[in-house]
Every structure is written in C-alpha cells, then in structure tokens.
Design a protein around this motif. Structure first.
Motif, mmCIF file in Angstrom:
data_model
loop_
_atom_site.group_PDB
_atom_site.id
_atom_site.type_symbol
_atom_site.label_atom_id
_atom_site.label_comp_id
_atom_site.label_asym_id
_atom_site.label_seq_id
_atom_site.Cartn_x
_atom_site.Cartn_y
_atom_site.Cartn_z
ATOM 1 N N ALA A 52 39.755 -32.509 79.396
ATOM 2 C CA ALA A 52 40.929 -32.158 80.216
ATOM 3 C C ALA A 52 40.443 -31.804 81.617
ATOM 4 C CB ALA A 52 41.684 -30.990 79.594
ATOM 5 N N VAL A 53 40.692 -32.687 82.572
ATOM 6 C CA VAL A 53 40.191 -32.449 83.935
ATOM 7 C C VAL A 53 41.294 -32.700 84.966
ATOM 8 C CG1 VAL A 53 37.749 -32.956 83.514
ATOM 9 C CG2 VAL A 53 39.307 -34.815 84.093
ATOM 10 N N THR A 54 41.080 -32.103 86.120
ATOM 11 C CA THR A 54 42.057 -32.287 87.185
ATOM 12 C C THR A 54 41.816 -33.615 87.889
ATOM 13 O OG1 THR A 54 43.179 -31.148 88.973
ATOM 14 C CG2 THR A 54 40.775 -31.169 89.089
ATOM 15 N N ILE B 126 38.944 -35.363 94.937
ATOM 16 C CA ILE B 126 39.535 -36.338 94.010
ATOM 17 C C ILE B 126 38.442 -36.667 93.001
ATOM 18 C CG2 ILE B 126 40.574 -38.617 93.751
ATOM 19 C CD1 ILE B 126 41.362 -38.487 96.719
ATOM 20 N N THR B 127 38.701 -36.402 91.754
ATOM 21 C CA THR B 127 37.665 -36.606 90.738
ATOM 22 C C THR B 127 37.609 -38.084 90.338
ATOM 23 O OG1 THR B 127 39.228 -36.004 89.011
ATOM 24 C CG2 THR B 127 37.802 -34.243 89.827
ATOM 25 N N VAL C 37 41.591 -38.283 76.972
ATOM 26 C CA VAL C 37 41.501 -37.601 78.273
ATOM 27 C C VAL C 37 42.882 -37.174 78.748
ATOM 28 C CG1 VAL C 37 40.831 -37.840 80.698
ATOM 29 C CG2 VAL C 37 39.462 -38.939 78.919
ATOM 30 N N LEU C 38 42.997 -35.882 79.091
ATOM 31 C CA LEU C 38 44.193 -35.374 79.766
ATOM 32 C C LEU C 38 43.850 -35.176 81.231
ATOM 33 C CD1 LEU C 38 46.734 -32.651 78.909
ATOM 34 C CD2 LEU C 38 45.312 -32.292 80.924
ATOM 35 N N LEU C 39 44.719 -35.671 82.116
ATOM 36 C CA LEU C 39 44.538 -35.454 83.552
ATOM 37 C C LEU C 39 45.611 -34.505 84.059
ATOM 38 C CD1 LEU C 39 43.802 -39.094 84.758
ATOM 39 C CD2 LEU C 39 42.149 -37.258 84.350
ATOM 40 N N ASP C 40 45.165 -33.471 84.788
ATOM 41 C CA ASP C 40 46.083 -32.575 85.469
ATOM 42 C C ASP C 40 46.382 -33.214 86.828
ATOM 43 O OD1 ASP C 40 47.220 -30.708 87.112
ATOM 44 O OD2 ASP C 40 45.892 -29.066 86.530
ATOM 45 N N GLY C 41 47.564 -33.787 86.936
ATOM 46 C CA GLY C 41 47.914 -34.532 88.150
ATOM 47 C C GLY C 41 48.722 -33.740 89.154
#
Ligand code: 7TS
Length: 418
Positions: free
Chosen positions: A181-183, A192-193, A209-213
């Motif tokens: 889980a990353v931003t 910006i990752t 994968v969860l993205l914190d958008g």
C-alpha cells in the motif's frame, strides 16, 4: 511506461488561467487588503461554480433517496447518482461502474480495504508493506490491522531526495507480504512514486497493490487499467469536488470476493434473522443512504476537469512548479524538503530564520494560505529530522504572480525574524 509529468510538460501549457479563475468565486476574496493567494490545495482545493450549481440543482430539483423509490424524484436522483459513478469510473479509466465504490474519502477507502481485504487475507506473522512517505491514513489502518492479527508492518525507506528506495522494496517483498500500500504522490514531499515499477515487482511476487491517489488525482491523468493496480483511493475535495466524498476503485474480481465491512440498508439482497444475503457490487460496500449530493458534485468536478484536459493541467502545474522551485531557492536560508526527479506541484520547505508556524502566520497576514506542520505525515518529518515544514501546494488556477507574492512574503519573513 507510467505517464511522466515532465513528458507531458513538454507539450504546450494550454490553460486559460484567467478564465479559469473566474470559475472560482472564492478566489476573489481579499484578506487584510491583499487578494487571496490560495496555496493550500493539497489540504483541499477550491470549488468551481459548476460544482456548486450541481449541488444546488440536486436539492432544488432531485432531492430524494436513491435505489428505493418508485416515484419520479427518487428515480431521477438515482439516475444522476449512477451517472456520477460512471463519470468517476471514466475519469480513472474503468468502464465498469461496479468497480467504483463511493466512500467518504481516501481515508475511508483505505480503511475499507484494510478491514475487508486485509482482515480476510492477513494473518499472524504476515506482512503489510507501506512506505516512509505515507499520509497517516495509509499507515494507521494497516497498523490497526497488524495489531489485531499479529502481523507486521514493513516500511520501504526513502532517500534524501524523498524518493523510494526500490532496491529495499524488492528486498522487503517476500512470501509473507500480503499487500503493498503506497502513495502515488507524497503530500509532504511532492514525490511521484514509480508506481508502474512497484506494481510490476509486487505482481511478479503475486502481491496486490493499493495506491493512495489523494494527491495524484488532481494533477495528472490516471488510468487504473494501464497501471494495473488492484485498488486506487482518492478524495473528491482535492480535485475541485465536495468534501465527504471519495472513491475506492478495486478490481471487480477482488471486490467480489471480499466481505462487506459495514452492514445496513442498500448493501443487502435479503434479510431474515437467520441469514442475510448481500447485494452485488458496488452496493455491497455502500451501507446506508449515501452522500448523494457529493457523488453528483464529484461527477460535475470530473466534467470540469475533462473539459480543461488533465494533460493541459499537468503541463501548466509542471511549469508553475519549475518556476516556483527556482524562485524559492533564491530566498536566503530556504531549503526545499523533497527534491525527487519526478514531482507533482507540492513544495515543502524550511527557512533558517523562522518556525513553519510563524511563517504560516506571517504569510496569512499577507493573504497567502499555505499549510504549516507535519502534514499528517510525521514519519516523513522524522526521516528528515525536522518538526514541520511550510508547504505550498499548487492547483490549476495558480499563477506566477502568486508565486512572486509568496517569495516576496518570505523575504519579509526573513526581515522580521532575521
Ligand atoms: N492520502 C494522502 C496522500 C493525503 O494527502 C491525504 C490528505 C489523505 C490520504 C487523506 O485524505 P482525506 O480526504 O480522506 O482526508 N492530505 C491532506 C494534506 O496534505 N493536508 O490536509 C489533508
């Protein structure tokens, strides 16, 4: 390849910012005799008239509960509500409305995944992998889950520029990792990752994968299918929409297999005291009367952004970021925190002469709104050994003149405290 803002910025900036500013009534405010310079868009962005109109129209001509009435108003409200879901889906590149779950915001979307997917798949000794630059809302829900399950929270380190250490990421990923889980964009650093790379590596190990958008959604085009992410969370109020509204995108296959996390009306198919069967997606995850006006207003914000064009917005903001970065570096004693190669329009900085809270106060006196503090990302502050930063977060309506006003006010801070 992930879309690189610097590539988009090579295109012409195509925004008519003066016309755009006329869409935002609040930008006409005057504070202490100075025009408002709003540079706190990372906290919440301002609202264009068309979004306000959508809210008014809902209450003036549609107000009724959704999914339950045979009467005209309920059907009209349901229609507009579900159209908004389609718009939100289109905005992030999914044609499937069932993959768009309405939530209160990014925070609730991440909690949903932690509580539903997480409680099902994470057990004792398992690991959840996040990064050092997460907002608290992508830390604490996972911490709570790990505590409950006896699992471990692992953290991808960052370098001095505020970029993810991708070698460490590969080393940390293992057979016990149940979710990454990353931003997508750091709210405190602007980084910006490299999400395409993160997703490729995680998926090759069979990890979702969860993205914190939250901080990416207003700044660049997003296509969840191109990215291949499993979950994507964002808030409407950071993309010119209303507060109390957000979206969890999830792959239908995953959402379908997940248990509901809140029980109540609308999320059920049938209820007896012996057994309840659950509704289909997306309603299984939307217990109770939803934020109908919020969804419709989010749809209006999507229409607005699509009219302007996300590429043009990204190009304009990138030019502004470059201009602001250069100008701020000229201020004596100023250090920018977060100097990643790929950045969105967020600039955090410290000044030798003054504490961020004093800077925030003096800027406010000059009509300039910034955020001062830890930005709900305390581990980032700990990583850089500072208590807080001052943060200017830019939006599509910001101008070079506003950056000039910020720089002039910072010179004044140096004079007052120097
Ligand atoms: N994730 C990130 C990266 C954020 O920046 C924020 C809010 C959230 C999650 C939570 O969003 P919410 O809408 O659910 O509250 N960030 C900020 C900020 O930077 N200043 O105020 C709120």
């Amino acid at each position: 390849m992930a879309i690189r803002i610097s590539d988009i910025a090579a295109e012409e900036a195509l925004l008519d910012v003066e016309a755009i500013r006329a869409d935002f009534p609040i930008l006409d405010l005057v504070r202490n005799g100075n025009p408002l310079v709003y540079l706190d868009n990372g906290a919440t962005s301002q609202t264009p008239r068309c979004v306000m109109d959508a809210i008014e129209h809902y209450y003036a001509a549609r107000n009724a509960n959704v999914h339950r009435g045979v009467h005209y108003l309920s059907q009209a409200a349901t229609h507009d509500f579900e159209e908004a879901r389609k718009k939100a889906g289109r905005f992030i590149g999914t044609p499937l409305a069932c993959e768009v779950i309405f939530t209160r915001g990014t925070t609730e979307a991440i909690n949903l995944v932690a509580q539903s997917y997480g409680r099902t798949h994470v057990g004792a000794g398992d690991e959840v992998l996040i990064s050092y630059m997460e907002h608290h809302s992508n830390i604490v829900p996972w911490q709570m889950l790990c505590e409950e399950k006896g699992a471990h929270l692992k953290v991808i380190p960052i370098n001095d520029a505020g970029e993810l250490d991708m070698d460490a990421f590969e080393r940390l990923l293992n057979e016990r990792t149940k979710i990454v889980a990353v931003t997508h964009v750091s709210n405190a650093l602007g980084t910006i990752t490299p999400i395409k790379e993160i997703i490729r590596i995680a998926h090759s190990a069979g990890v979702p994968v969860l993205l914190d958008g939250a901080q990416a959604i207003p700044h660049m085009p997003i296509n969840v299918y191109e990215l291949g992410c499993d979950f994507y969370a964002f808030s409407a109020h950071k993309m010119y929409g209303p507060t109390g509204m957000g979206v969890l995108y999830g792959k239908a296959r995953l959402l379908d297999a997940m248990p509901p996390w809140q029980g109540g009306g609308d999320m059920i198919m049938s209820v007896t005291f012996e057994k309840t069967t659950y509704n289909t997606l997306p309603y299984k995850f939307e217990a109770g009367t939803p934020n109908i006006e919020g969804a419709i207003a989010l749809g209006a914000a999507v229409d607005y952004l699509e009219r302007l064009g996300m590429n043009a917005i990204a190009a304009h903001e990138h030019q502004l970021l470059t201009y602001a970065t250069r100008a701020l570096q000229e201020v004596p004693g100023l250090t920018i925190i977060g100097t990643a190669k790929e950045k969105a329009a967020v600039i955090s900085f410290v000044l030798e002469s003054a504490h961020p809270h004093d800077i925030g106060q003096l800027l406010d006196d000059a009509g300039i709104a910034v955020r001062a503090g830890h930005h709900c990302a305390q581990p980032v502050m700990q990583r850089f050994g500072i208590p807080a930063t001052t943060r200017a977060s830019l939006a599509l309506y910001n101008t070079r003149e506003e950056i000039d006003a910020l720089v002039a006010a910072l010179h004044n801070v140096n004079k007052v405290f120097g």
